[in-house]
Write an enzyme that holds these catalytic residues in place. Sequence first.
Site, PDB file in Angstrom:
ATOM      1  N   HIS A  53      -7.906  17.043  52.095  1.00 20.59           N
ATOM      2  CA  HIS A  53      -7.654  18.392  52.438  1.00 20.59           C
ATOM      3  C   HIS A  53      -8.643  18.360  53.019  1.00 20.59           C
ATOM      4  O   HIS A  53      -9.533  17.927  53.961  1.00 20.59           O
ATOM      5  CB  HIS A  53      -8.544  19.259  50.824  1.00 20.59           C
ATOM      6  N   GLU A  56     -12.620  19.900  54.226  1.00 20.03           N
ATOM      7  CA  GLU A  56     -13.714  19.286  53.155  1.00 20.03           C
ATOM      8  C   GLU A  56     -14.162  17.788  54.242  1.00 20.03           C
ATOM      9  O   GLU A  56     -13.634  16.778  54.171  1.00 20.03           O
ATOM     10  CB  GLU A  56     -13.019  18.880  51.918  1.00 20.03           C
ATOM     11  N   HIS A 149     -14.101  13.973  48.477  1.00 20.08           N
ATOM     12  CA  HIS A 149     -13.821  15.313  48.567  1.00 20.08           C
ATOM     13  C   HIS A 149     -15.103  16.223  48.415  1.00 20.08           C
ATOM     14  O   HIS A 149     -15.599  15.724  47.819  1.00 20.08           O
ATOM     15  CB  HIS A 149     -12.728  16.223  47.367  1.00 20.08           C
ATOM     16  N   GLU A 212     -16.217  14.450  44.145  1.00 20.45           N
ATOM     17  CA  GLU A 212     -17.101  16.111  44.453  1.00 20.45           C
ATOM     18  C   GLU A 212     -17.862  15.750  45.335  1.00 20.45           C
ATOM     19  O   GLU A 212     -18.726  16.224  44.159  1.00 20.45           O
ATOM     20  CB  GLU A 212     -16.063  16.600  43.600  1.00 20.45           C
TER      21      GLU A 212
HETATM   22  O1  LIG Z   1     -13.192  23.280  44.107  1.00 15.42           O
HETATM   23  C1  LIG Z   1     -11.436  23.192  44.409  1.00 15.42           C
HETATM   24  O2  LIG Z   1     -11.461  25.015  44.039  1.00 15.42           O
HETATM   25  C2  LIG Z   1     -10.870  21.992  45.085  1.00 15.42           C
HETATM   26  C3  LIG Z   1     -11.801  21.245  45.266  1.00 15.42           C
HETATM   27  C4  LIG Z   1     -10.649  19.775  45.002  1.00 15.42           C
HETATM   28  O3  LIG Z   1      -9.909  19.419  46.253  1.00 15.42           O
HETATM   29  N1  LIG Z   1     -10.374  18.692  43.901  1.00 15.42           N
HETATM   30  C5  LIG Z   1      -9.145  17.853  44.069  1.00 15.42           C
HETATM   31  C6  LIG Z   1      -9.317  17.385  42.586  1.00 15.42           C
HETATM   32  C7  LIG Z   1      -8.752  16.013  42.258  1.00 15.42           C
HETATM   33  C8  LIG Z   1      -8.218  15.774  40.969  1.00 15.42           C
HETATM   34  O4  LIG Z   1      -8.341  16.807  40.118  1.00 15.42           O
HETATM   35  O5  LIG Z   1      -8.524  14.592  40.948  1.00 15.42           O
HETATM   36  C9  LIG Z   1      -8.034  18.430  43.907  1.00 15.42           C
HETATM   37  O6  LIG Z   1      -7.737  20.030  43.588  1.00 15.42           O
HETATM   38  O7  LIG Z   1      -6.949  17.967  44.138  1.00 15.42           O
HETATM   39 ZN   LIG Z   2     -10.375  18.337  47.942  1.00 15.22          ZN
END
Ligand SMILES: O=C(O)CCC(=O)N[C@@H](CCC(=O)O)C(=O)O
Ligand SMILES: [Zn+2]
Length: 332
Positions: A53, A56, A149, A212
Amino acid sequence: MQDFLQQTLSGDAPQRQRGETPYLRWQWLDHGILQLEPLGEPQQALVLSAGIHGNETAPVEILNTLIGALLRGEMQLRHRVLAILGNPAALRAGKRYLRHDVNRLFGGRWQRIDDCDEARRALRLEQATEAFWLQETREVQPRWHLDLHTAIRGSWHTRFGVLPLNPQPWPDNFIDWLTAAGLEALVFHTAPGGTFTHFSCANFNAASCTLELGKALPFGTNDLTQFAAAQQALAALLSGEPLPEAQEAPRRYRVVQQITRLSEQFRLHMDAETRNFTAFPQGALLAEDGETRYFVQQAREYVLFPNPGVALGLRAGLMLVEENAQTEALSR
Ligand SMILES: O=C(O)CCC(=O)N[C@@H](CCC(=O)O)C(=O)O
Ligand SMILES: [Zn+2]
């Protein structure tokens, strides 16, 4: 190559595409894709990705600092490494994505959307990681994939990990590493998804985790001291040094339901300030989408990644329950 991030942002291929330090050989494979191999026998195969992303940035800065130290010969390397900056065009624009969220396109899901740069990028990343995982070495090497991320919102746990569905138990040394990286919580998915970490785990049996690290901010405005333990744990992993001392064991959460935005009528009953891991009581109405209504079903559920602005058909939030820490400890 002077600087992996600057090279990637420039959009140009580097003049020198391979090189060597006293500890390693490196090869530029494509924009934002760099392979490093130790001169001795590698112990593990490790994919380190960030910038899937484009907004980030903290993890991109951390990864670039470590890769810079390796390329300048200032750090030893024990493992084969594939370093990835996931979405260069979105990084240049400072946006999560341009047309499609790359972290929903893995596992061939890029074929379900129109041909565009992000569909091609997801395919390229699948090809590069597959080739990396399948390269022959003398010894069978454990495979790890750490995808770095930051969350869009603030969180009650500033640093946490999200682990894909995995029918196998997670290796103890992988969980120990995540603990040493200063993660306060681990979230376990219970269903497959289109994420990069799910792709590596489901297809190549890699121990994988989305880390994260804090909240998404522009380049240069991150307080990287919040992620010192994660950076130290990554450096220790790469160079084979002992891990930093772990603080507390992370709390463990399991996904119990997904909120999906199905139509333009979708309404999320949470405000813009609701943080990740905010608790909701049983019966609370979380979201509505025409006839579909999402309620808290367990005694208490915690929200993760609430986002009413996602594209239709995508996840607009996850609901979690906390695992009993004692039961988990006994079962390990
Ligand atoms: O904060 C958010 O809403 C999204 C943060 C983010 O990019 N998280 C990943 C998590 C991936 C996973 O589920 O392993 C995403 O949403 O792609
Ligand atoms: Zn992300």
